[in-house]
Design an enzyme around this catalytic site. Structure first.
Site, PDB file in Angstrom:
ATOM      1  N   SER A   1       0.868  -1.181   0.000  1.00 53.61           N
ATOM      2  CA  SER A   1       0.000   0.000   0.000  1.00 53.61           C
ATOM      3  C   SER A   1       0.902   1.227   0.000  1.00 53.61           C
ATOM      4  CB  SER A   1      -0.902  -0.005   1.237  1.00 53.61           C
ATOM      5  OG  SER A   1      -1.709   1.166   1.268  1.00 53.61           O
TER       6      SER A   1
ATOM      7  N   ASP B   1      -8.452   4.024   2.488  1.00 54.76           N
ATOM      8  CA  ASP B   1      -9.374   2.896   2.473  1.00 54.76           C
ATOM      9  C   ASP B   1      -8.593   1.574   2.484  1.00 54.76           C
ATOM     10  OD1 ASP B   1     -11.765   4.215   2.602  1.00 54.76           O
ATOM     11  OD2 ASP B   1     -12.066   4.301   0.428  1.00 54.76           O
ATOM     12  N   GLU B   2      -7.473   1.535   1.721  1.00 54.08           N
ATOM     13  CA  GLU B   2      -6.602   0.358   1.761  1.00 54.08           C
ATOM     14  C   GLU B   2      -6.118   0.103   3.177  1.00 54.08           C
ATOM     15  OE1 GLU B   2      -4.472   0.229  -2.670  1.00 54.08           O
ATOM     16  OE2 GLU B   2      -3.354   0.902  -0.913  1.00 54.08           O
ATOM     17  N   LEU B   3      -5.666   1.152   3.824  1.00 56.45           N
ATOM     18  CA  LEU B   3      -5.159   1.032   5.190  1.00 56.45           C
ATOM     19  C   LEU B   3      -6.233   0.494   6.137  1.00 56.45           C
ATOM     20  CD1 LEU B   3      -2.974   1.534   7.332  1.00 56.45           C
ATOM     21  CD2 LEU B   3      -3.810   3.888   7.511  1.00 56.45           C
TER      22      LEU B   3
END
Length: 827
Positions: free
Chosen positions: A21, A88-90
């Site tokens: 990420s 959002d990935e996190l």
């Protein structure tokens, strides 16, 4: 030992080892790309989202990818918090950490961890700009940033060297991966885990290891599990599967070599069959799995000479043929045997009933199946005398009938069909040869194994008309007295006649132009070999051990240009033809147990020959002539002169590697023969077992010593009680480093057995590159040398095995200021 259909208890299927990420705006083309490349080079399956334009909403497929990863790396950079996509990935990553115990590793790239934790500084400014667009997500993102920043990770302000930072991140991942990506044998494979652990333990000490067992028993599965576990610890790795099948295709070996070199060297542009590539291979710590190997030629074609690889490299070979492993001198052979009762029952239940526990109603049936199968589901001890009439040979791929009562493969002609792969009828009571009328229809037969058919008396001539037949195994067919003519058997590569009753080989054997292995060991009635055997220019291994009535070899033996191994232990051979000196590729000549053998005076040691054995084989390359007490003096002089040329040749090769700065490995070899004098060309000689060396203080620095030639006169006298023991010769070298106190280095040199009369032990001890540069850079000057023997396995110093005389000669490269430089490496 097969894959089961049961699902894992973990609800997700990990497709990736690592998910990255990152903010593409400020790390895609620098740190992230370098980290991704480093992970890929280590064989870590890494997902990178390399879309240049990300939208506001993260896709479901990407969320699934995060969930299907074992480790996530969060690369926090200055602009990471300016992207809702990244945040959002996190959030998803941290959810997976809670639900699936996914490992999360933060990397703070040119950003202060406290700024990420508190969302302050320039990092906080970027984050605050999202408030207007995503007010409902801000609190969740704040919590995610704070949580992630509190995790243990890596800070580029602490590890400022970027390459060092990447190295530490990669090593951390390699350390953590085995804990989160366990061997799938626990859930999907049966009977694998303990065998994998045993083989891994052996690989720790054995650079070359073979896995041997019958087809379908799980060799490839186990090798693949091991490869997946340890390949990340090597600079290059390759798993070459189905070598048996692929090598039969046009250009198959060339394709496999291209695949191996490109994967190991990480270079898609490699050109096969060039020495440069093998040299690059020899300089790298590599892991190579060669799966389903059938002959030595395949191994040598794919990786060249195995002894050129670094000691830290590992080669794993799987095969159904144990002789292949012996021919290439593997360090360890691990036999895969059938499953134990518990594992066999588990496998049966999973495949028969699609469940992990057997229903009580089927328990008795399952037990009967397991007892009948005997661990490999090969249907064992078949009670009838012929195959059932309702078997359709059109669909038959593999037939194994060990220890059965079958007398012939088919009765009548009603079933012809195509046996597409292999017939193995290891039957003790077969009395008839395979039906001649059936043979022409087996036009896809590749391998015919009739080993153990103790009543088999003949084979039909039609057997050798099979176009694709490559392997014929008649081991243990003790009543087989003759073979039909082989004029049509042009494609056979391996013939095994071990333990048969043949008295002679067909004169048409020269028609098998591609024959690579001929094994006639323990053929007690074999009296001679046909002279046209010497036309087999592809023959690599000729095995004659135990042919006690065989008294001579063909005169033109030297025409076997590809011959690498000649085993003639326990034969009646008394004279070796002079043409043997033309065998430039031979690596091992074994004539143990042939007392009084006459050898050509010009037998050379300067080619590929690594061992000539006339007594029990030691573990190092040697020539053991200790039984030849009446050896002609001209032969003795010729051998000693050849040894001198061997030393010069090896010194020249070492010198080239020194000058080209190519890593090289050390080597040791020796000759043992009757004699009581040290050769005259030794520059240092002494009575007894020790000597003082007088050398100038700058000798090593000036001359670049590459190693030593040593000689010792040894004898055990009348100590008959140690006649069967083995003795290891050591020397201790007292060296004086520059500006330091003297110290002693111990090195082992040779292993020999009892010799009563005086014998000359002559050998060499070449440095590896580490030893060479240690001696040279530190200007270590030898002051004294002492020889002594220790008995195996106790390794106690022996007083009754005396070194009566000794000699040392330094093998070195003269300095450019030395007037003798043009003479080449000494001696």
């Amino acid at each position: 030992m097969m894959a089961s259909s049961s699902s894992s208890s973990n609800p997700r299927n990990n497709k990736h080892d690592v998910f990255l990420s990152f903010s593409g705006e400020d790390t895609r083309d620098n740190f992230t790309s370098h980290l991704y490349s480093a992970l890929c080079q280590k064989g870590v399956e890494t997902f990178i989202d390399d879309q240049l334009n990300r939208g506001d909403e993260i896709s479901q497929s990407l969320l699934d990818t995060i969930e299907a990863s074992s480790i996530s790396i969060i690369i926090f950079s200055e602009k990471y918090a300016s992207s809702g996509w990244c945040l959002d990935e996190l959030s998803k990553v941290l959810d997976c950490r809670k639900v699936y115990a996914q490992i999360v590793i933060p990397v703070f790239y040119r950003v202060d961890p406290s700024h990420v934790r508190k969302q302050i500084g320039s990092f906080g400014v970027s984050f605050s700009k999202l408030k207007e667009k995503f007010p409902e997500k801000m609190q969740r993102w704040r919590s995610a940033l704070t949580e992630a920043a509190n995790l243990s990770g890596f800070d580029s302000f602490v590890i400022r060297n970027e390459s060092e930072l990447i190295k530490k991140v990669v090593n951390d991942i390699l350390e953590k991966l085995p804990k989160v990506v366990p061997c799938d044998s626990k859930n999907e494979l049966v009977g694998v885990e303990s065998r994998v652990e045993e083989i891994e333990s052996l690989l720790g000490a054995a650079p070359l290891l073979g896995i041997w067992g019958i087809g379908g028993i799980g060799k490839t599965t186990i090798a693949r599990v091991i490869f997946n576990r340890i390949s990340r610890n090597f600079k290059g790795s390759c798993f070459l599967e189905n070598i048996r099948e692929e090598s039969q295709k046009a250009g198959g070996l060339a394709f496999l070599q291209q695949k191996l070199l490109s994967e190991v060297l990480k270079d898609v542009n490699v050109i096969p069959h060039t020495d440069l590539n093998f040299r690059r291979l020899s300089c790298r710590k590599v892991l190579i799995v060669l799966d389903d190997v059938t002959c030595l030629n395949q191994i040598e074609s794919l990786v060249g000479s195995l002894d050129r690889l670094l000691p830290e490299s590992r080669i794993l070979i799987t095969t159904r043929n144990k002789q292949v492993l012996r021919n290439c001198h593997v360090n360890q052979i691990y036999e895969i045997k059938g499953l134990g009762d518990d594992h066999a029952l588990e496998l049966c239940i999973r495949h028969a009933f699609r469940q992990n526990l057997v229903d009580v109603d089927y328990k008795e049936l399952s037990d009967k199946v397991i007892n009948y199968a005997q661990g490999i589901f090969i249907w064992h001890g078949y009670p009838l005398k012929s195959l059932p009439s309702n078997i359709d040979p059109e669909k038959l791929v593999l037939l194994e009938m060990p220890h059965s009562n079958i007398e012939q493969l088919w009765s009548g002609n009603q079933h012809y069909g195509k046996l597409k792969r292999k017939i193995i009828a290891a039957c003790n009571t077969i009395t008839k040869s395979p039906n001649p009328s059936l043979i022409p229809h087996l036009n896809k037969l590749v391998s015919l194994k009739l080993s153990g058919c103790k009543s088999l008396k003949s084979l039909p001539a039609e057997m050798f008309h099979l176009e694709f037949l490559k392997e014929l195994d008649l081991l243990g067919c003790s009543k087989l007295k003759r073979l039909p003519e082989m004029s049509s058997a042009v494609n056979i590569e391996e013939v095994i006649l071990n333990g048969t009753a043949i008295e002679e080989l067909p004169s048409s054997i020269d028609c098998i132009s591609g024959l690579s292995i001929l094994d006639v060991q323990n053929c007690k009635k074999l009296k001679s070999l046909p002279s046209n055997l010497c036309k087999l220019t592809c023959l690599r291994a000729l095995i004659l051990n135990g042919c006690s009535k065989l008294q001579r070899l063909p005169d033109e033996l030297g025409n076997l240009e590809a011959l690498g191994y000649l085993h003639a232990e326990g034969t009646g051979i008394r004279e070796v033809p002079s043409s043997i000196v033309r065998l430039n590729n031979v690596r091992k000549l074994d004539f143990k147990g042939t007392k009084g053998l006459s050898l050509p005076m010009t037998l050379s040691l300067s080619g590929a020959l690594r061992g000539l054995f006339l007594r029990d084989e030691p573990y190092r390359p040697c020539i053991d002539l200790s039984d030849n007490y009446k050896m002609d003096q001209n032969v003795t002089r010729g051998i000693l002169q050849d040894a001198l040329q061997k030393f010069k040749h090896m010194a020249t090769e070492c010198r080239k590697r020194v000058e080209e700065k190519i890593p090289f490995s050390g080597s040791k070899g020796y000759i043992l023969l009757p004699g009581s004098e040290i050769p005259e060309w030794f520059s240092f000689k002494s009575e007894g077992s020790s000597m003082t060396l007088e050398m100038t203080p700058d000798f090593f620095n000036k001359n670049r010593v590459l190693g030593f030639a040593f000689s010792a006169i040894v004898g055990f006298g009348d100590h008959q009680d140690v006649r069967e023991a083995r003795f290891k010769l050591f020397w201790e070298i007292k060296v004086k480093p520059k500006d330091c106190d003297s110290h002693v280095i111990q090195r082992s040199l040779a292993i020999i057995r009892y010799v009563e009369s005086d014998h000359l032990l002559l050998g060499d001890d070449f440095f590896d590159d580490k030893d060479f540069f240690t001696f040279w850079e530190n200007n270590w000057v030898p002051e004294a040398i002492q020889f002594y023997f220790k008995e195996e396995p106790g390794y106690e110093i022996l007083e009754y095995c005396l070194v009566k005389k000794c000699g040392i000669h330094l093998l070195y490269v003269p300095d450019s200021t030395d007037s003798t430089e043009r003479e080449g490496p000494h001696p």
